[in-house]
Design an enzyme around this catalytic site. Structure first.
Site, PDB file in Angstrom:
ATOM      1  N   ARG A 103       2.266  -0.433  10.913  1.00 48.94           N
ATOM      2  CA  ARG A 103       3.356  -0.456  11.581  1.00 48.94           C
ATOM      3  C   ARG A 103       3.577  -1.686  12.556  1.00 48.94           C
ATOM      4  NH1 ARG A 103       0.232   4.897  14.132  1.00 48.94           N
ATOM      5  NH2 ARG A 103      -1.673   3.652  12.783  1.00 48.94           N
ATOM      6  N   ASP A 126      -3.963   3.981  -2.013  1.00 51.24           N
ATOM      7  CA  ASP A 126      -4.862   4.633  -1.326  1.00 51.24           C
ATOM      8  C   ASP A 126      -4.799   6.085  -0.973  1.00 51.24           C
ATOM      9  OD1 ASP A 126      -6.840   4.496   0.618  1.00 51.24           O
ATOM     10  OD2 ASP A 126      -5.387   3.866   2.290  1.00 51.24           O
ATOM     11  N   LYS A 172       0.988  -1.203  -0.107  1.00 57.37           N
ATOM     12  CA  LYS A 172      -0.068  -0.022  -0.060  1.00 57.37           C
ATOM     13  C   LYS A 172       0.809   1.302   0.064  1.00 57.37           C
ATOM     14  CE  LYS A 172      -1.711   2.735   3.262  1.00 57.37           C
ATOM     15  NZ  LYS A 172      -2.085   3.512   4.272  1.00 57.37           N
ATOM     16  N   ASP A 197     -14.302  14.140  -4.109  1.00 55.92           N
ATOM     17  CA  ASP A 197     -14.411  15.621  -4.438  1.00 55.92           C
ATOM     18  C   ASP A 197     -15.938  15.560  -5.223  1.00 55.92           C
ATOM     19  OD1 ASP A 197     -14.167  18.113  -5.578  1.00 55.92           O
ATOM     20  OD2 ASP A 197     -11.820  18.059  -5.063  1.00 55.92           O
ATOM     21  N   LYS A 200      -7.863   7.719  -1.295  1.00 56.05           N
ATOM     22  CA  LYS A 200      -9.050   8.163  -0.658  1.00 56.05           C
ATOM     23  C   LYS A 200      -9.870   9.447  -1.571  1.00 56.05           C
ATOM     24  CE  LYS A 200      -8.200   6.256   3.626  1.00 56.05           C
ATOM     25  NZ  LYS A 200      -6.816   5.969   3.534  1.00 56.05           N
ATOM     26  N   THR A 242     -11.211   3.857  10.341  1.00 55.99           N
ATOM     27  CA  THR A 242     -10.788   2.950  11.596  1.00 55.99           C
ATOM     28  C   THR A 242     -10.572   3.611  12.880  1.00 55.99           C
ATOM     29  OG1 THR A 242      -8.806   2.234  10.740  1.00 55.99           O
ATOM     30  CG2 THR A 242     -10.448   0.830  10.258  1.00 55.99           C
TER      31      THR A 242
END
Length: 235
Positions: A214, A61, A35, A66, A63, A123
């Site tokens: 992470r 990714d 990603k 608009d 997102k 999330t």
């Protein structure tokens, strides 16, 4: 419980191209895709996205959110990165999602069209965070509402927390692709994530893909951390 195969996406969340490339190479034996998101793309641009992707499955990714015309045009501009998946916000509404769908179908050859995935509720958000923006339903209700809207408007799948996998499957069936962040191996810090599960829990619930960043990339041995997640998914 499901027997579907759940695949691993490793999130390369950095501004540093060399670091992203190292993480990509360290985890290549276990990751099914990588990603790259806002942090890396804004810092390094689409040429760097292409270099890091370099034949690996790319979950781009960004997102997008608009007006419909702008999102459709932006999707066309991303074709050069050849993503396997790209994201838009379901909150943009059905017209925006439909414009993104049309752009994907026009800008990409039929055998290289990315999955168009709609982000439902981040999330990092819980019921209190939703109330702050005027949504009085709990996260699951909002995810179900936005998920149904997005699939009806042409999205291939959804981004949701692991807690919404089973309700979405009950409502929408097996066809939508569910890509699930908010994954933390047992004992890992949750950080800014609010709605989390372990890899095995997400697999049993019915996730098609999980996204882990992470807990892998900040581990002392990213390759071993990725292998441990992959082994948990295969168990």
């Amino acid at each position: 419980m499901t027997t579907r195969r759940t695949r691993l996406i490793v999130a390369l969340d950095t501004k540093d191209e060399a670091q992203a490339t190292r993480w990509r190479d360290q985890t290549a034996g276990s990751a099914d895709a990588i990603k790259l998101g806002l942090e890396f793309t804004y810092a390094r641009g689409l040429d760097a996205v292409r270099r890091v992707a370099d034949g690996h499955g790319l979950f781009l990714d960004l997102k997008l959110h608009d007006i419909p015309n702008t999102v459709g045009s932006a999707v066309g501009s991303l074709a050069e990165t050849r993503p396997a998946m790209l994201t838009i916000h379901a909150q943009g509404g059905s017209a925006m999602i439909a414009a993104a769908r049309t752009a994907v179908d026009r800008a990409f050859p039929p055998d290289a069209r990315p999955l168009l995935l709609a982000v439902t509720v981040l999330t990092s958000m819980d019921a209190e965070a939703l109330r702050e923006i005027g949504v009085n339903d709990d996260p699951c209700q909002q995810v179900l509402r936005l998920g149904a809207l997005a699939i009806a408007a042409g999205a291939d799948g959804l981004i949701c927390s692991p807690h919404e996998i089973i309700p979405l499957r009950d409502r929408l069936g097996d066809a939508p692709v569910l890509v699930v962040p908010g994954i933390r191996p047992a004992g890992a810090e949750t950080g800014d994530q609010k709605r989390v599960m372990t890899p095995a829990q997400a697999r049993r619930a019915g996730a098609d893909w999980i996204v882990v960043g992470r807990p892998i990339t900040t581990a002392a041995d990213p390759a071993a951390a990725a292998a441990a997640v992959a082994a948990e998914l295969a168990d």
